[in-house]
Every structure is written in C-alpha cells, then in structure tokens.
Enzyme design. Structure first.
Site, PDB file in Angstrom:
ATOM      1  N   HIS A 155      42.938  47.918  43.507  1.00 51.72           N
ATOM      2  CA  HIS A 155      42.642  47.721  42.089  1.00 51.72           C
ATOM      3  C   HIS A 155      41.372  48.530  41.834  1.00 51.72           C
ATOM      4  O   HIS A 155      40.257  48.043  42.008  1.00 51.72           O
ATOM      5  CB  HIS A 155      42.418  46.229  41.793  1.00 51.72           C
ATOM      6  CG  HIS A 155      41.826  45.983  40.423  1.00 51.72           C
ATOM      7  ND1 HIS A 155      42.448  46.341  39.260  1.00 51.72           N
ATOM      8  CD2 HIS A 155      40.655  45.422  40.041  1.00 51.72           C
ATOM      9  CE1 HIS A 155      41.690  46.000  38.228  1.00 51.72           C
ATOM     10  NE2 HIS A 155      40.591  45.450  38.677  1.00 51.72           N
ATOM     11  N   ARG A 195      49.158  47.251  32.363  1.00 53.48           N
ATOM     12  CA  ARG A 195      48.735  48.385  31.522  1.00 53.48           C
ATOM     13  C   ARG A 195      49.739  49.535  31.634  1.00 53.48           C
ATOM     14  O   ARG A 195      50.058  50.188  30.642  1.00 53.48           O
ATOM     15  CB  ARG A 195      47.342  48.866  31.972  1.00 53.48           C
ATOM     16  CG  ARG A 195      46.239  47.918  31.568  1.00 53.48           C
ATOM     17  CD  ARG A 195      44.890  48.357  32.106  1.00 53.48           C
ATOM     18  NE  ARG A 195      43.830  47.476  31.609  1.00 53.48           N
ATOM     19  CZ  ARG A 195      42.734  47.173  32.293  1.00 53.48           C
ATOM     20  NH1 ARG A 195      42.535  47.680  33.489  1.00 53.48           N
ATOM     21  NH2 ARG A 195      41.834  46.372  31.764  1.00 53.48           N
TER      22      ARG A 195
HETATM   23  P1  NAD Z   1      30.461  37.245  33.762  1.00 52.50           P
HETATM   24  O1  NAD Z   1      29.115  37.785  34.165  1.00 52.50           O
HETATM   25  O2  NAD Z   1      30.745  36.976  32.327  1.00 52.50           O
HETATM   26  O3  NAD Z   1      30.753  35.901  34.575  1.00 52.50           O
HETATM   27  C1  NAD Z   1      30.473  35.732  35.914  1.00 52.50           C
HETATM   28  C2  NAD Z   1      30.133  34.261  36.103  1.00 52.50           C
HETATM   29  O4  NAD Z   1      30.011  33.998  37.501  1.00 52.50           O
HETATM   30  C3  NAD Z   1      28.810  33.861  35.448  1.00 52.50           C
HETATM   31  O5  NAD Z   1      29.026  32.781  34.558  1.00 52.50           O
HETATM   32  C4  NAD Z   1      27.923  33.463  36.629  1.00 52.50           C
HETATM   33  O6  NAD Z   1      27.025  32.403  36.318  1.00 52.50           O
HETATM   34  C5  NAD Z   1      28.981  33.044  37.635  1.00 52.50           C
HETATM   35  N1  NAD Z   1      28.493  33.028  39.020  1.00 52.50           N
HETATM   36  C6  NAD Z   1      27.758  33.962  39.662  1.00 52.50           C
HETATM   37  N2  NAD Z   1      27.517  33.568  40.931  1.00 52.50           N
HETATM   38  C7  NAD Z   1      28.143  32.370  41.086  1.00 52.50           C
HETATM   39  C8  NAD Z   1      28.284  31.476  42.166  1.00 52.50           C
HETATM   40  N3  NAD Z   1      27.711  31.741  43.360  1.00 52.50           N
HETATM   41  N4  NAD Z   1      28.984  30.343  41.984  1.00 52.50           N
HETATM   42  C9  NAD Z   1      29.549  30.069  40.795  1.00 52.50           C
HETATM   43  N5  NAD Z   1      29.445  30.881  39.723  1.00 52.50           N
HETATM   44  C10 NAD Z   1      28.761  32.015  39.871  1.00 52.50           C
HETATM   45  O7  NAD Z   1      31.510  38.278  34.353  1.00 52.50           O
HETATM   46  P2  NAD Z   1      33.046  38.405  33.912  1.00 52.50           P
HETATM   47  O8  NAD Z   1      33.163  39.454  32.860  1.00 52.50           O
HETATM   48  O9  NAD Z   1      33.587  37.061  33.675  1.00 52.50           O
HETATM   49  O10 NAD Z   1      33.676  39.036  35.242  1.00 52.50           O
HETATM   50  C11 NAD Z   1      33.804  38.247  36.401  1.00 52.50           C
HETATM   51  C12 NAD Z   1      34.388  39.083  37.528  1.00 52.50           C
HETATM   52  O11 NAD Z   1      35.733  39.428  37.219  1.00 52.50           O
HETATM   53  C13 NAD Z   1      33.640  40.404  37.752  1.00 52.50           C
HETATM   54  O12 NAD Z   1      33.524  40.643  39.149  1.00 52.50           O
HETATM   55  C14 NAD Z   1      34.566  41.432  37.118  1.00 52.50           C
HETATM   56  O13 NAD Z   1      34.405  42.726  37.685  1.00 52.50           O
HETATM   57  C15 NAD Z   1      35.911  40.817  37.466  1.00 52.50           C
HETATM   58  N6  NAD Z   1      37.073  41.299  36.713  1.00 52.50           N
HETATM   59  C16 NAD Z   1      38.214  41.462  37.428  1.00 52.50           C
HETATM   60  C17 NAD Z   1      39.359  41.925  36.799  1.00 52.50           C
HETATM   61  C18 NAD Z   1      40.606  42.133  37.624  1.00 52.50           C
HETATM   62  O14 NAD Z   1      41.608  42.706  37.166  1.00 52.50           O
HETATM   63  N7  NAD Z   1      40.623  41.666  38.863  1.00 52.50           N
HETATM   64  C19 NAD Z   1      39.342  42.206  35.420  1.00 52.50           C
HETATM   65  C20 NAD Z   1      38.166  42.004  34.719  1.00 52.50           C
HETATM   66  C21 NAD Z   1      37.017  41.557  35.375  1.00 52.50           C
END
Ligand code: NAD
Length: 323
Positions: free
Chosen positions: A185, A161
């Site tokens: 982050h 970004r």
């Molecule tokens: P989301 O809710 O769409 O997806 C999360 C998924 O994890 C769901 O499908 C859920 O069923 C699954 N899940 C939950 N517990 C689980 C387990 N014990 N075992 C297996 N699967 C499990 O959320 P998202 O928008 O895909 O975001 C996912 C993560 O990524 C969040 O923590 C978000 O904050 C993070 N994220 C990180 C960045 C980064 O730069 N690092 C950027 C965007 C989002």
C-alpha cells in the site's frame, strides 16, 4: 455493570473496538455504526478527550439509526471484542522521513497489540495505520494471534480507487469492474492489468470494442491517478478518511457475516512468486475466521517482477526498523 466481555454479552451481540480515534478511526467507527454492524463500539485513544468527544458525537447519531452502545474507554473495555481496528499513529511531521514515521508507528503498534491480545484473545485485528504492511507484520510478530486474524487494510483502498477510476473511464458502475492493486500500500503497488475485467470481459478485449479509441497512455495515466490520489487529497484537505472508513466497515461486515468475499488486504506471504516473510496485499477470501486463503493470481512476467520489487521494498523497510 457488565464489562462487555464475550462471556457476559448475549449471543450475537457484536463488539468492535477502535484504537486510535483520529480522523480515520472515528470514520471507521461512524461507517460501522451507519451500517448497523455492531451493538457495542468502544473507542480508545492516547488522547482521551478525543475519544470522549467522538463517542459523544457518535452517540448523538443513534436516534437516526440502529441502537448501539458507544463509549470511550481503556483497553479493559475492549474485553472480548470481535473485531479490533487499529488506526492509531503519529502523522508524518514536516521534515520527517517515511522511515522515521515507520519506526514511530512500529513502536506504537508493538505497544498496543499485546494490550489488545490480553483482553480480546479471540479478536480479529484490522491494521489501518501506515505504513500498513510493515505494521501488519509488526503486529503479527508482537502477538500470538494466528496470521489469519491479523489483517492489514493494505490495498483495499487502492483497489477501490482503481475500480472507481476504471468504472468512470469505461462509463460503468465500479461494481462491474474486477481489477486489483496488489503489493505494497504505497509507491511500489502493482496494478494487475493482465487480469482486469469489465462486465465479464478482459479489459484488453473490451478496449478495442468499446469505441472510445483511447490509448494505453490513458490507462497509464489512470493508474498514476490511483497511485497519487492520497497525496492529492492530503494536499487539498489534509487527510483521507471517508473511503478507508467505508472500506474497513465493509471488511468488518464481510468478516462478521462470514461472506467469503474477495478483498485485497495485507497478509503474510510465504512462497507466492518466490516471495516470503513479508506482509503485502493479494486478493484474499474473507470469512468469520479472518483470511481463509489468498488467491494465487497468474500474473504476467512484468507484473510478477513488479510484485517482487514491491516485496523487496517492504523487506528493506522491515530490516531498517529492526523487524
Ligand atoms: P490522526 O492524527 O487524525 O489520528 C491518529 C490518532 O492516533 C490520534 O487521535 C492519536 O491521539 C492516536 N494515537 C497516537 N498514538 C496512540 C497510541 N499509542 N495509542 C492510542 N492512540 C494513539 O491520523 P488519521 O488521519 O486518523 O490517520 C491514522 C493513520 O491511518 C495514519 O497512520 C494514516 O497514515 C493511516 N491511514 C491509512 C490508510 C490506509 O489505506 N491504510 C488511509 C488513510 C490513513
């Protein structure tokens, strides 16, 4: 039928597992598929229907791209995976603090990582779920993987970004901008202005000659835009996933091709700027073994202080979640 383990796969056939196939995990899988990086992609999610649906949708893209085998599975299906991407996690619920979310996602990570290690002991783990620096630390503690193989996506996205905003500001391709966001982050992340470089020139030397005459305040605002981008995107459309998906695919590519490319990722820091026993982002050289080494940037005194503050913030969270 083959269990897909490394011993059973022909040499050179790359297998990627994605744990957590929500918006971020599925987009990582799609970006990896679009780049033709893996011949096998297994999708694992606590919500099996979600993984099944994503596998179907991704499979239907195959006639437009390169062949691959994509399926929804269990941990045993991740056997022998080269790369495992962890994007599983609870999203922040209304009224839930970041700390409560951290506790929940640390527990989820602690449950997932040993199951991956049992079937894919030679894998490289890429942690993406938030708070990513805390979860990278938790994943290292919960496994016997060497630290080089447990990589947090960290400020990979924030740096992208930053480069995008600087490129737009200077009217240049972001690939000609070399500038890093380091540290957490999150809110305490640190822009390394003192080393920012455009087209081979220090930004501070380029600014006076570019002719735009913009003030330091313009650059402060630019960083503010970087820092608040996720909040704004989430407000506008609920979640961010394309850029992180592209970034994780690019990181996967750099690993698989042993590129020795520099990327800002979260890793264990011990000694740099007096910081220790915490995971945060620094530019790191990425190769087939994961992280070869981090680059000890020569920071300005202000940047060094800001990085220490970022490390203190993260250590506070680690302590509050019992790590
Ligand atoms: P989301 O809710 O769409 O997806 C999360 C998924 O994890 C769901 O499908 C859920 O069923 C699954 N899940 C939950 N517990 C689980 C387990 N014990 N075992 C297996 N699967 C499990 O959320 P998202 O928008 O895909 O975001 C996912 C993560 O990524 C969040 O923590 C978000 O904050 C993070 N994220 C990180 C960045 C980064 O730069 N690092 C950027 C965007 C989002």
């Amino acid at each position: 039928m083959s269990d897909g383990s490394a011993a059973e796969r022909p040499r050179g056939v790359v297998k990627v597992a994605v744990v957590g196939t929500g918006l971020v995990g599925a987009t990582c899988a799609y970006s990896i598929l679009a780049r033709g990086l893996a011949a096998e992609i297994v999708l694992i999610d606590a919500n099996r229907d979600r993984a099944e649906g994503e596998a179907m949708d991704l499979n239907h893209a195959l006639p437009f791209g390169r062949p691959a085998r994509i399926w929804a599975g269990n941990y045993s299906d991740a056997a022998g995976a080269d790369i495992v991407i962890v994007a599983a996690g609870a999203a922040q619920k209304p009224g839930q603090s970041r700390l409560e979310l951290a506790r929940t996602n640390v527990e989820i990570t602690r449950a997932i990582v040993p199951q991956i290690e049992a079937v894919a002991p030679d894998a490289i783990l890429i942690l993406v779920s938030n708070p990513v620096d805390v979860l990278t630390y938790a994943a290292q503690k919960a496994s016997r993987y060497p630290w080089q193989r447990v990589i947090g996506s960290g400020t990979l996205l924030d740096t992208a970004r930053f480069r995008f905003e600087l490129g737009r500001h200077c009217g240049m391709d972001p690939r000609n901008v070399h500038a890093y966001i380091i540290g957490e982050h999150g809110d305490s992340e640190v822009p390394v202005w003192s080393l920012a470089n455009v087209a081979g020139m220090r930004l501070r030397d380029y600014c006076p000659v570019c002719g735009k005459g913009c003030s330091g305040r313009a650059l402060d605002q630019l960083f503010e835009n970087v820092k608040t981008a996720a909040y704004r995107i989430i407000k506008l459309k609920g979640a961010t996933y394309y850029a992180i998906g592209a970034g994780v695919a690019r990181l996967t590519e750099a690993i698989l091709r042993d590129e020795h490319t520099v990327m800002t990722v979260s890793t264990r820091i011990d000694g740099y700027c007096g910081i220790g026993d915490v995971c945060l982002s620094l530019p790191a050289i990425i190769c087939r073994d994961g992280i070869r080494e981090t680059i000890p940037l020569t920071l300005s005194p202000d940047e060094e202080a800001a990085l220490r503050h970022s490390a203190d913030t993260l250590q506070g969270v680690l302590r509050s979640v019992g790590l």
